[in-house]
Design a protein around this motif. Structure first.
Motif, short mmCIF file in Angstrom:
data_model
loop_
_atom_site.label_atom_id
_atom_site.label_comp_id
_atom_site.label_asym_id
_atom_site.label_seq_id
_atom_site.Cartn_x
_atom_site.Cartn_y
_atom_site.Cartn_z
N PRO A 676 0.80 -1.35 0.12
CA PRO A 676 0.23 0.25 -0.01
C PRO A 676 0.96 1.32 0.01
N ARG A 677 1.83 1.65 0.65
CA ARG A 677 3.22 2.57 1.09
C ARG A 677 4.21 1.82 1.03
N VAL A 678 5.26 2.01 0.05
CA VAL A 678 6.58 1.57 0.65
C VAL A 678 7.56 2.98 1.32
N PHE A 679 7.83 2.07 2.61
CA PHE A 679 8.59 3.12 3.77
C PHE A 679 10.41 1.84 3.48
N GLY A 680 11.38 2.94 3.27
CA GLY A 680 12.94 2.66 3.84
C GLY A 680 12.44 1.91 4.39
N GLY A 681 12.67 1.10 5.35
CA GLY A 681 12.53 -0.30 6.00
C GLY A 681 11.63 -1.60 5.18
N SER A 682 11.09 -1.74 4.43
CA SER A 682 9.97 -2.46 3.70
C SER A 682 10.28 -3.28 2.72
N VAL A 683 11.40 -2.29 2.13
CA VAL A 683 11.91 -2.89 0.20
C VAL A 683 13.39 -2.92 0.73
N PRO A 684 14.31 -0.90 0.61
CA PRO A 684 15.23 -0.73 1.09
C PRO A 684 16.19 -1.65 1.70
N ALA A 685 15.64 -1.86 3.26
CA ALA A 685 16.16 -2.64 4.19
C ALA A 685 16.49 -3.98 3.79
N PRO A 686 15.05 -4.76 2.66
CA PRO A 686 15.48 -6.09 3.12
C PRO A 686 16.55 -6.69 2.03
N ILE A 687 16.75 -5.63 0.51
CA ILE A 687 17.64 -5.38 -0.80
C ILE A 687 18.82 -5.39 0.10
N TRP A 688 19.38 -4.67 1.15
CA TRP A 688 20.29 -3.85 1.49
C TRP A 688 20.85 -5.46 1.89
N LYS A 689 20.14 -6.29 3.05
CA LYS A 689 20.56 -7.28 3.12
C LYS A 689 20.60 -8.39 2.74
N GLU A 690 20.06 -8.49 1.78
CA GLU A 690 20.31 -9.61 0.52
C GLU A 690 22.22 -8.84 -0.51
N PHE A 691 22.22 -8.35 -0.26
CA PHE A 691 23.32 -7.86 -1.18
C PHE A 691 24.73 -7.68 -0.25
N MET A 692 24.04 -7.20 1.39
CA MET A 692 25.16 -7.46 2.28
C MET A 692 25.31 -8.73 2.67
#
Length: 854
Positions: A676-692
């Motif tokens: 419904p709404r994208v927050f920094g913690g909802s999409v960028p954060a898990p992308i960061w985790k997967e990459f790191m």
């Protein structure tokens, strides 16, 4: 030896002792047998001629040139050459310095530090000059057989070729060359290719002089490296790579002959577009090589049987095209490279790309080996993860907004080396680099810079602040959207009324950070951001604290790395070094670090940022067992979403949004899930985790530096209890919270108007710890009777006084009369005391007792 051949001894005497020698090789005589030029001429369109005119012209020219060249062969001094120019071409002024063979352009290449090729850079001229000794003998032989069989015997001019040129000029038909290799060098680099007798004479004069100034080997090497072979390939090395994908040493006799064929006319004998014609000419060259004694007849027969296989054109596909584009941009524009490649764009372009194919007067340039810091494994992983989470829109996409994308920027904390810079869109679709050029609102990811400015100004992480939402904040300068002096700020979620700065950081509380912004001012925030690594210009507005500025992912990664190193900032860089083809270092990047903020301050800020990941808004970025910290960011209208996080050795920024404009990230499907709404913690954060996780599988995570002394920034401040008497309850609550104290409201009986603050506990003016609770006593809604002073009044007078007091208070209470014996006759029927006493309060449903003497 065939009957119609003659043999002439030839020695190839080179300045270079490594040069090989052709001695006593068979030679085709123009009187007894055909050479490759004869073969080609026989294939061209037959030319009509005027026999008488031709005979006379050719006889005169040949006789004249024989005499002239015989003279030059003995007297080749510069003065003689100049006199002949004045005599034969007095109207032409030629600089003798033109006889110096020009420097050849070269292809520049971009590599990763491990030697992986990322790109070849040129301006349409693919040139790879090779040393003469590195050119295989059969390739030299093929070129000589095809272009100039008498190269090592003449003095620069072939009389037959000159006669042919004269004949073509007189007849006015299709003109052709037929020049020697030396004349071709002169034509291509000195006199041009105008088809006139004057130009041909000048070409011959210069060819003779060129051979006096340079060795045969030197001229032939220059020729083989400069001649055009078609398909942008200049020189034998580039041609071998273009048509056969081989190094020179790997070429076969047949392939060498094929290359020699293309020199005469790269279009007519294009091996790709005219394969049959080119193959026929290849075989002719092979025959000429055998007839000239360069190869045996057996080798020639075997070479002609070799299949005519040409590699199809395959444009180089870089694995990091945005990286290469940034390399080009930096070398062409950054002032850092002025001393290495010049200050003008023209100088820079030639230094990087070499000469454009269409500029005949240009020489030199290119030949750079540019090494970049990007790790291709990580770059590929970043690309893959972004495409997985944020795939490109397909034909079935019905969303008129298109599809959101993302960007990942990663730096090494201690050096500033850029290890990954991935834009979510492929280069062929979007050349705009979202990592470096893409500047978007960072949202709450900008709050750490406000925090640093606040702590530098004497603030504490344990200071308490009003965290209610919405919150109206008064400013000294215009701060409201309407230009007013009141700024209304809202939080994204519900929190307690009073929070410490550390808690507000962990939970990303806008109202607290807006107050900090007003306290320290936008100028302090900008100074802090810039010294920590933000390079974009920032507008002086209070809303910077909530991400009103625009910054790039690389800037954010670079600035956040300062927290990981206890305040030492390393300026980010992509180009690590630049060398020449032979390895000479032209440019070497030196790591540039500055102590941007105090070490203890950086360590102190790192603590609440660690809790952002473990316990706050970025829990989806948490990698178990790994020391990490970071901050989420969400645009106020959900148009940009960020997470910037760091481990001891690396910092990575992840941005998600729409590529071409700021569109709200509402009701979007990402990675198969509808948000419904994208927050920094909802999409960028898990992308960061997967990459790191990929990063930390390859590199050690490291350890954060020590944090001794951070207690200084965690001291609990004192504050003074404000005087709230007479205020309304909401006003008093605002005042108490504004004084960094918790407010509790207690309703008490009071004759004051209901809702009026009558007292506080602790009392006003006392100094207490921030965060302490202040009880605000407020007059209740019920009416009360203030007991009047009744002692000494008669019972009747007392009752009348009570009646008046009740009417004034608008209430009525029960009256209870009690009698007490007295020995004093003067106290009889007099009020001895009241319960409650005078001045105390009696609620409407309460009772007032009168004790009367009897």
């Amino acid at each position: 030896m065939p009957e119609n051949w003659t043999r002439a001894p030839v020695s190839w005497l080179a300045d270079d002792p490594t040069c090989y020698r052709f001695a006593d090789r068979p030679r085709w005589s123009p009187l007894t047998g055909p050479n490759i030029h004869d073969i080609e001429r026989g294939e061209l369109k037959r030319r009509w001629s005027l026999a008488l005119v031709l005979s006379v012209a050719i006889a005169m020219i040949v006789a004249t040139w024989i005499g002239l060249f015989g003279f030059l062969g003995v007297n080749a001094a510069y003065a003689t050459f100049d006199r002949l120019l004045d005599r034969w071409l007095p109207q032409v002024e030629i600089e003798p310095t033109l006889l110096a063979l020009p420097d050849l352009s070269r292809v520049s290449r971009v590599y990763t530090e491990d030697g992986t090729l990322l790109a070849e850079l040129h301006a349409g001229r693919i040139s790879e000059p090779a040393r003469f000794v590195d050119v295989p003998k059969h390739l030299v032989s093929a070129i000589l057989a095809a272009e100039d069989g008498d190269y090592f015997e003449h003095q620069g001019v072939d009389f037959t070729a000159i006669a042919s040129a004269v004949r073509d000029h007189v007849t006015g038909v299709d003109r052709r060359g037929g020049s020697t290799i030396t004349q071709q060098v002169v034509k291509n680099n000195i006199v041009g290719d105008e088809q006139t007798i004057q130009r041909k004479i000048l070409e011959a004069l210069y060819a003779i002089e060129l051979e006096q100034r340079h060795s045969k080997q030197r001229i032939l090497q220059f020729y083989m490296n400069s001649v055009y072979f078609g398909w942008s390939a200049y020189g034998v090395a580039a041609a071998a790579r273009e048509y056969f994908d081989k190094d020179l040493a790997e070429l076969t006799i047949a392939e060498s002959a094929t290359l020699a064929v293309t020199i005469r006319n790269p279009t007519l004998y294009d091996p790709r577009r005219q394969p049959e014609r080119a193959e026929d000419r290849r075989n002719d060259v092979i025959d000429a090589m055998a007839a000239s004694g360069f190869i045996s007849y057996e080798a020639a027969a075997e070479a002609k049987e070799e299949p005519f296989l040409i590699k199809q054109p395959e444009p180089f596909q870089s694995r990091a095209e945005h990286v290469v584009a940034e390399v080009r941009r930096q070398i062409l524009n950054d002032r850092e490279f002025d001393e290495y490649f010049g200050v003008t764009n023209e100088e820079r372009r030639q230094a990087l790309f070499g000469c454009p194919a269409h500029e005949e007067d240009c020489e030199g340039g290119g030949g750079l080996r540019i090494y970049v810091t990007v790790d291709l494994d990580l770059q590929d992983a970043a690309n893959r993860i972004l495409r997985s989470w944020l795939p490109l829109p397909d034909e079935e996409t019905t969303d008129s907004r298109g599809a959101p994308t993302g960007a990942i920027a990663m730096v090494e904390n201690h050096t500033g080396a850029v290890l990954a810079m991935s834009s979510g869109l492929p280069f062929e679709q979007e050349q705009f680099d979202l990592v470096i050029q893409g500047r978007r609102n960072p949202g709450s990811a900008f709050k750490p810079f406000v925090l640093v400015a606040y702590l530098e100004a004497g603030g504490s992480l344990q200071s308490y602040w009003d965290a209610r939402s919405p919150l109206e904040i008064e400013c000294e300068d215009p701060c409201g959207p309407d230009g007013g002096y009141v700024w209304t700020v809202r939080n994204a979620g519900s929190v307690d009324d009073l929070l410490t700065v550390a808690q507000a950081t962990e939970r990303s509380v806008n109202t607290v950070y807006a107050q900090l912004s007003v306290l320290v001012g936008p100028q302090a925030i900008i100074r802090t951001a810039h010294k920590m690594g933000i390079t974009s210009e920032l507008e002086e507005v209070y809303s910077l604290a909530l991400g009103a500025g625009v910054v790039s992912p690389l800037e954010m990664a670079s600035a956040y790395s300062t927290f990981a190193t206890n305040g030492s900032h390393a300026r980010p860089y992509l180009i690590s070094r630049i060398t020449t083809d032979d390895g000479e270092v032209i440019y070497q990047r030196r790591v540039e670090t500055t102590q941007a903020i105090e070490p203890v301050l950086a360590a102190a800020v790192r603590r609440p940022m660690e809790r952002v990941v473990c316990c706050g808004t970025a829990r989806r970025a948490d990698i178990e067992g790994v020391p990490q910290a970071g901050k989420t960011g969400t645009h106020q209208a959900y148009r940009d979403a960020w997470f910037v996080g760091y481990v001891p050795n690396f910092t990575t920024a992840v941005w998600v949004g729409y590529p071409d404009e700021q569109i709200s990230l509402e009701n979007v499907v990402i990675n198969g899930e509808t948000y419904p709404r994208v927050f920094g913690g909802s999409v960028p954060a898990p992308i960061w985790k997967e990459f790191m996780e990929v990063v930390l599988d390859k590199y050690p995570v490291g350890e954060f530096p020590g944090s001794l002394g951070i207690g200084y920034y965690n001291e609990l401040p004192f504050t003074e209890v404000p005087d709230v008497t007479g205020m309304t309850a909401p006003e008093a609550r605002d005042a108490v919270l504004g004084a960094h104290l918790m407010a509790e409201v207690e309703e008490v009986l009071s004759p004051e108007p209901p809702g009026t603050v009558v007292a506080s506990h602790p009392a006003a003016g006392l100094e207490v710890d921030q965060g302490s609770t202040v009880t605000i006593q407020v007059a209740g809604e019920a009416s009360v009777l203030v007991v009047p002073a009744l002692e000494g009044l008669s019972s009747q007078e007392a009752l009348e006084a009570i009646q008046v007091a009740q009417e004034e208070a608008g209430t009525a209470v029960a009256i209870e009369i009690l009698y007490q014996p007295t020995d004093d006759p003067g106290l009889v029927d007099r009020v001895l005391l009241t319960v409650p006493s005078a001045g105390e309060l009696v609620p409407t449903d309460g009772a007032l007792s009168l004790v009367i003497g009897s």
